[in-house]
Each structure stands twice: as C-alpha cells, then as structure tokens.
Design an enzyme around this catalytic site. Structure first.
Site, PDB file in Angstrom:
ATOM      1  N   ASP A 312       0.814  -1.218   0.000  1.00  0.00           N
ATOM      2  CA  ASP A 312       0.000   0.000   0.000  1.00  0.00           C
ATOM      3  C   ASP A 312       0.855   1.279   0.000  1.00  0.00           C
ATOM      4  OD1 ASP A 312      -2.401   1.299  -0.110  1.00  0.00           O
ATOM      5  OD2 ASP A 312      -2.977   0.984   1.982  1.00  0.00           O
ATOM      6  N   LYS A 361      -8.147  -1.662   3.429  1.00  0.00           N
ATOM      7  CA  LYS A 361      -7.536  -0.348   3.616  1.00  0.00           C
ATOM      8  C   LYS A 361      -7.482  -0.010   5.107  1.00  0.00           C
ATOM      9  CE  LYS A 361      -6.246   2.791   0.584  1.00  0.00           C
ATOM     10  NZ  LYS A 361      -5.163   2.501  -0.351  1.00  0.00           N
ATOM     11  N   LYS A 416      -8.366  14.273  -3.004  1.00  0.00           N
ATOM     12  CA  LYS A 416      -8.792  13.625  -1.748  1.00  0.00           C
ATOM     13  C   LYS A 416      -8.729  14.587  -0.574  1.00  0.00           C
ATOM     14  CE  LYS A 416      -6.497  10.072   0.458  1.00  0.00           C
ATOM     15  NZ  LYS A 416      -6.094   8.673   0.383  1.00  0.00           N
ATOM     16  N   LYS A 492       2.656   1.990   3.274  1.00  0.00           N
ATOM     17  CA  LYS A 492       1.859   2.223   4.467  1.00  0.00           C
ATOM     18  C   LYS A 492       1.969   1.105   5.498  1.00  0.00           C
ATOM     19  CE  LYS A 492      -2.322   3.426   3.030  1.00  0.00           C
ATOM     20  NZ  LYS A 492      -2.645   4.537   2.166  1.00  0.00           N
TER      21      LYS A 492
HETATM   22  P1  NAD Z   1      -7.992   3.357 -10.089  1.00  0.00           P
HETATM   23  O1  NAD Z   1      -9.259   2.700  -9.694  1.00  0.00           O
HETATM   24  O2  NAD Z   1      -8.058   4.622 -10.862  1.00  0.00           O
HETATM   25  O3  NAD Z   1      -7.098   2.359 -10.932  1.00  0.00           O
HETATM   26  C1  NAD Z   1      -7.073   0.991 -10.739  1.00  0.00           C
HETATM   27  C2  NAD Z   1      -7.076   0.304 -12.088  1.00  0.00           C
HETATM   28  O4  NAD Z   1      -6.935  -1.089 -11.872  1.00  0.00           O
HETATM   29  C3  NAD Z   1      -8.367   0.498 -12.857  1.00  0.00           C
HETATM   30  O5  NAD Z   1      -8.078   1.000 -14.148  1.00  0.00           O
HETATM   31  C4  NAD Z   1      -8.961  -0.910 -12.939  1.00  0.00           C
HETATM   32  O6  NAD Z   1      -9.656  -1.146 -14.143  1.00  0.00           O
HETATM   33  C5  NAD Z   1      -7.731  -1.765 -12.815  1.00  0.00           C
HETATM   34  N1  NAD Z   1      -7.888  -3.139 -12.329  1.00  0.00           N
HETATM   35  C6  NAD Z   1      -8.697  -3.636 -11.354  1.00  0.00           C
HETATM   36  N2  NAD Z   1      -8.472  -4.951 -11.185  1.00  0.00           N
HETATM   37  C7  NAD Z   1      -7.493  -5.294 -12.048  1.00  0.00           C
HETATM   38  C8  NAD Z   1      -6.807  -6.494 -12.328  1.00  0.00           C
HETATM   39  N3  NAD Z   1      -7.115  -7.618 -11.705  1.00  0.00           N
HETATM   40  N4  NAD Z   1      -5.835  -6.464 -13.256  1.00  0.00           N
HETATM   41  C9  NAD Z   1      -5.518  -5.326 -13.919  1.00  0.00           C
HETATM   42  N5  NAD Z   1      -6.141  -4.169 -13.700  1.00  0.00           N
HETATM   43  C10 NAD Z   1      -7.118  -4.151 -12.784  1.00  0.00           C
HETATM   44  O7  NAD Z   1      -7.165   3.552  -8.739  1.00  0.00           O
HETATM   45  P2  NAD Z   1      -5.871   4.435  -8.453  1.00  0.00           P
HETATM   46  O8  NAD Z   1      -6.317   5.725  -7.884  1.00  0.00           O
HETATM   47  O9  NAD Z   1      -5.002   4.424  -9.655  1.00  0.00           O
HETATM   48  O10 NAD Z   1      -5.226   3.596  -7.262  1.00  0.00           O
HETATM   49  C11 NAD Z   1      -4.704   2.317  -7.550  1.00  0.00           C
HETATM   50  C12 NAD Z   1      -4.463   1.519  -6.271  1.00  0.00           C
HETATM   51  O11 NAD Z   1      -3.475   2.173  -5.503  1.00  0.00           O
HETATM   52  C13 NAD Z   1      -5.692   1.369  -5.381  1.00  0.00           C
HETATM   53  O12 NAD Z   1      -5.752   0.075  -4.863  1.00  0.00           O
HETATM   54  C14 NAD Z   1      -5.425   2.324  -4.262  1.00  0.00           C
HETATM   55  O13 NAD Z   1      -6.037   1.941  -3.043  1.00  0.00           O
HETATM   56  C15 NAD Z   1      -3.917   2.224  -4.164  1.00  0.00           C
HETATM   57  N6  NAD Z   1      -3.372   3.383  -3.489  1.00  0.00           N
HETATM   58  C16 NAD Z   1      -3.460   4.635  -4.051  1.00  0.00           C
HETATM   59  C17 NAD Z   1      -2.942   5.739  -3.372  1.00  0.00           C
HETATM   60  C18 NAD Z   1      -2.986   7.125  -3.951  1.00  0.00           C
HETATM   61  O14 NAD Z   1      -2.560   8.067  -3.305  1.00  0.00           O
HETATM   62  N7  NAD Z   1      -3.440   7.333  -5.145  1.00  0.00           N
HETATM   63  C19 NAD Z   1      -2.367   5.554  -2.120  1.00  0.00           C
HETATM   64  C20 NAD Z   1      -2.292   4.270  -1.582  1.00  0.00           C
HETATM   65  C21 NAD Z   1      -2.783   3.199  -2.300  1.00  0.00           C
END
Ligand code: NAD
Length: 536
Positions: A312, A361, A416, A492
């Site tokens: 994470d 999360k 956010k 994290k």
């Molecule tokens: P998002 O939803 O925009 O992107 C995720 C992508 O993954 C989507 O395009 C979805 O279609 C794809 N997806 C889902 N399952 C899949 C699979 N099995 N194989 C391939 N692709 C798949 O989300 P995001 O904002 O880009 O965040 C991505 C991840 O990072 C999330 O899990 C989020 O919790 C984690 N995260 C993000 C942050 C941040 O600051 N942006 C911080 C910590 C963790």
C-alpha cells in the site's frame, strides 16, 4: 528535479581504502555497529557493543529497465505514463497560473537530498540528490507497459482519470493513444461489484494455472521485445479484499503453487501476478493494501531468491500521521486518540465504498503508530504492566484509540480530503486537540512514489553483499533478503522479514535508506552530532 543527469561514472567518488571502483561496479566495506542489551539478575540493563563487517558490491551498469504496471489504465497508471512521457519529451503546458514545466516533484530519489559531509573550507554541509548516490535508472528511461481489465487506450484512460490539466492531456494524447493495456486477470469476487462495468479486457477462462502462465509469458515477451535487463512488476490496480489464509492452500510455497494448479477460489489476481513475477525472477511490488503476500508467496520468493515489497503506497494521510504521532510520543506527549476521515471521488474511492475492500484499507492504515507506542513504555503501559496492575493476563499494551473512515464523494474527483484529529494528554491532566485538513490530488502523490519504488527496487537487485568475519574467509557475494523492507518509506503497511519488527516511523525509514546507500559506497552514517560545532 527534472531531467538532470549525473555525469557518466557518477558524481561522487569516495577516497578511501574501503571503497573500490572496479570496472563493473563499486565494492565497499562497511562496519555495522550496534549494541546487545540484556537484563541482569539485579534488573540492570547490561549493554554490550557489537560490530559486524560487510562488503557490498553494486553493479554499476543500470542497463534498460522496464516498469510493468498492473492497473495501468487507472488514475495512478495513466499519471505514471503521462509523467514519464512529459518529462522525456520535455512537454510544457499552459495553466491559469502560467506555463508549467514537467518535473519529478515528490520523488524522494529525484527531488530530495542527503548530507554527504562537510566542506572543510566553509564548514557547511554538502547535500546531494539521492539519485546521485549510486547508479540508478532515470525515470525518463523506464520502458512502461502493463495490464488493465479495462481495455480503453491510454489517452482515453488518462481523460477518464481527470488528474492532469487539459493542455497537457491534449499534447500527450498522440503518444498515449499508441498504448492499450494488455488483458488482465479478473476474479469479480476480489474487487468491488461496482467495478464490473470496467472489465472488458480480461484473459478468458477460469483456469488459474493458465492465467499464471499467460502473465509469465507477458513478462518474458515484454522483456525480450524491449531488450530489457530488469523488469519491475508493480500492482497499482484496485484494492482487493483479503484472501483467507487456509492451511494446505496458501500457507506454503508448494501449497500455493498447487492451489493455483487446482484453481482454488482463495487465490487472488494480485497473488497470481506476484507468483508470475517471482517465477520470472523479476521484482514485484504491491501498492495496494490487500494481503497479496500470503505466507506461501513469501516462502516462494525466498526459495527463488526473488524480490518482493509492499504493501500500500504511503502517500498522504498516513505519511503525516507517522510523522505527527512520532513527534507527539517523542516529545513525551501522550496521544489518546487519532481519528481519521477521508473522502474522495475517484475510482479508488468507488471501489473502497464496498465493505470488504474498505476493510483491507482499514487494516493497512491502522497499524501505523504501533511502533512509536511500543517504543515508549513511560507513556503507554505494556501488556506486562497491565497484567500486573489488573491481575488479568493481558496480551496487548495500552494504545491510543484509532479510527479510519473513508467515503466516496464523486464530485471531488481525484482531489482527496483527509481530516485527522489528534487528541492528546498534556502536563497535569491537560488536553490538546490538533486538527489537520489535507487536500490534494491523490494520484500526484502516488505517482512519484511509484517511480521511487521502481528505481530503488531496481537498484537493490544490483546490490550483493557478504559478511567479512574477523577470522576466516569471506564467503561469496549474495543478493539481499527477498523482502525489500528498505522501501518502507513509500509503503503504508511495510512487509518485513517474518519475525522482525515493522518500522513505521518515517524518519527512521528514511535514515535506514540514507545509511544503506552510504554503506554501499563505504561511508559511515553521518548523524546529527556535528561535534565540531559543540567543541572549542
Ligand atoms: P484506479 O481505480 O483509478 O485504478 C485501478 C485500475 O486497476 C483500474 O483501471 C482498474 O480497471 C484496474 N484493475 C482492477 N483490477 C485489475 C486487475 N485484476 N488487473 C488489472 N487491472 C485491474 O485507482 P488508483 O487511484 O489508480 O489507485 C490504484 C491503487 O493504488 C488502489 O488500490 C489504491 O487503493 C492504491 N493506493 C493509491 C494511493 C494514492 O494516493 N493514489 C495511495 C495508496 C494506495
């Protein structure tokens, strides 16, 4: 922090018998000093100084490095590709504040510095960017590709994400539209049901062994087609629910491989990706909170001497929390409760509005102050104190109350909001309330972390070490331990070597990395003693 490059051969040369610059790499000798602490019969703490000498060898040829993102079509994935292309092609764009240049602001490696020593003439500290410490891949040079269950081309995916300014998107679209994510593994049970309408690009069938082989082939083909020396595979796809840990299924490497063969329900897509990378000998990083690294997966990485890291991304609220909680506890102030609320409107927030995914999360966000609390038995009673006081056997020590709430509010998009209240005890029964309101684009915080994780993971695959015993011969150089906990600063809920303590303190995580990079060039850690400023 943009496209600045160190001269060939590196910017730093350590002049010491302990540091040898050879044709293929840098060999450095480093003595690790510590102390063993034991309670004697009188209850006194007996401290014995320890030291161990190591040699590190860092291969200096960086070569060509690939970065394969799982979830490349999401907000983070598209922003990573867009940032790489904008920097590589030096694309500037117009905003209401004027012209904006591309950069790598927010990247520890590209935009932060380390104190190397003191200029003898001026007595001032000399700082260098982390990227100059050792040969590291420049983020412009990553060959980027990956998978997504949504098949829209990257220009459309970038527009869907609504992260970057329109004038930048407009200029990047011709480059981005050339790339379409590869089909991915979709097991609907692992992510929120509200994601189903995105899933139009999936590898057919339900045979998990076939899926594993498909992903392994994708990695091999990508490596061959782009003539890569190393490929970092990184999960930035949706947060999955936790997989149940079932004896006989995912508890050992052998059982996990068998569970994939028999397409067991509890094997998640992210674990299949991790296993594929491990079997291909490529580092795998998990940027989401779920337990991708089930015990069998960690054991497999150990057996194959492959590298893994997670879990994470630590982008915003948790980063601040690990700093503030440490500040309070180290100031001798006692946090009584930490209450965190988030709302966000992007697809990550939509996925997290589902209970099982939110739970992943919640778990990853909740342990972040544990090590600071455990480090201060003056403020927080230990389990032994509580047992003695109450006469009832208690397993957990005193801990501040800690809650985490996340809500999906589509209108705010990728921007956010994180609201945190720190409620603490002061002198003589006083109380202190601190409130933080943080607002920023989530993906612009996560993207530089993705570059940092990939750059440092690639570097750590090029570092080998051996212990140099006081008597006898040093053995062969060997790779670092499989779980790359040196990447904890960006994560994290850091995965660490089983049986060892997790360090959440951001300062300690950063110091560990500084110290390690210095050790690889044979430098001692330069602390903040600055003795020359304290003596006549
Ligand atoms: P998002 O939803 O925009 O992107 C995720 C992508 O993954 C989507 O395009 C979805 O279609 C794809 N997806 C889902 N399952 C899949 C699979 N099995 N194989 C391939 N692709 C798949 O989300 P995001 O904002 O880009 O965040 C991505 C991840 O990072 C999330 O899990 C989020 O919790 C984690 N995260 C993000 C942050 C941040 O600051 N942006 C911080 C910590 C963790």
């Amino acid at each position: 922090p943009s496209a600045r490059r160190a001269p060939a051969g590196g910017l730093i040369k350590v002049d010491s018998d302990n540091t040898l610059y050879e044709d293929g790499g840098i060999k450095a000798r480093y003595t690790d000093r510590g102390a063993d602490v034991v309670k004697d019969a009188d209850g006194r703490l007996k401290v014995t100084k320890t030291e161990k000498t190591f040699e590190f060898y860092t291969k200096s040829n960086v070569g060509r490095v690939g970065l394969m993102l799982v979830g490349i079509g999401g907000n983070n994935g598209t922003t990573v590709m867009a940032t790489n292309l904008a920097n590589k092609h030096n694309i500037s764009w117009h905003t209401k504040n004027g012209e904006q240049q591309p950069n790598y602001i927010g990247s520890l490696v590209r935009a932060s510095t380390v104190a190397l020593g003191t200029d003898p003439e001026t007595g001032k500290q000399v700082y260098v960017p982390i990227s100059d410490m050792l040969p590291m891949v420049h983020p412009n040079d990553f060959v980027i590709g990956g998978w997504d269950i949504s098949g829209v081309s990257m220009d459309k995916a970038m527009a869907r994400g609504k992260v970057l300014d329109y004038d930048l998107q407009r200029q990047l679209a011709p480059y981005m539209k050339e790339y379409k994510p590869m089909p991915s593994i979709y097991y609907p049970d692992f992510i929120a049901a509200n994601q189903a309408d995105r899933a139009d690009n999936v590898i057919p069938g339900e045979d998990k062994q076939a899926h594993l082989e498909h992903i392994r082939k994708d990695i091999r083909d990508f490596k061959a087609a782009n003539q890569l020396d190393n490929v970092i595979v990184l999960w930035t796809a949706n947060t999955e629910r936790y997989a149940d840990i079932i004896p006989g299924i995912n508890d050992t490497a052998e059982n996990l491989l068998n569970a994939i063969k028999t397409s067991h329900d509890e094997v998640s897509p992210s674990t299949i990706f991790a296993v594929a990378a491990i079997l291909e000998g490529m580092p795998f990083i998990n940027g989401s909170p779920q337990n991708t690294f089930v015990p069998g997966c960690i054991e497999l990485a150990e057996q194959k001497k492959a590298f893994i890291s997670g879990d994470d991304f630590k982008s915003g609220q948790t980063k601040v929390k690990s700093v503030l909680a440490e500040f309070l506890v180290n100031a001798g102030i006692k946090p009584l409760s930490i209450s965190s609320y988030n709302h966000l409107g992007n697809n990550d927030g939509k996925n997290l509005s589902s209970a099982k995914q939110f739970r992943s999360k919640e778990i990853s966000k909740s342990s972040v102050v544990d090590d600071m609390v455990a480090a201060n038995p003056v403020l927080f009673k230990t389990a032994a104190d509580l047992t003695e006081e109450t006469g009832v056997v208690t397993k957990k020590g005193e801990h501040p109350d800690h809650i985490v709430v996340i809500k999906h509010v589509p209108a705010v998009g990728d921007s956010k909001r994180a609201i945190d209240e720190y409620y603490s005890e002061l002198l003589m029964g006083g109380r202190n309330v601190m409130n933080i309101f943080n607002e920023c684009e989530d993906s612009l915080l996560a993207t530089p972390l993705i570059f940092d994780l990939a750059i440092l993971a690639d570097l750590l695959t090029r570092v080998t070490y051996r212990e140099v015993p006081k008597a006898g011969e040093a053995g062969e150089f060997q790779p670092l331990y499989s779980v790359l906990s040196l990447l904890s600063y960006m994560l994290k809920a850091p995965l660490v070597k089983p049986g060892t303590d997790v360090v959440n303190s951001l300062n300690r995580q950063r110091n560990a990395l500084d110290q390690f990079l210095k050790a690889c060039i044979g430098l001692e850690h330069q602390g903040d003693l600055l003795l020359e400023t304290r003596v006549w």
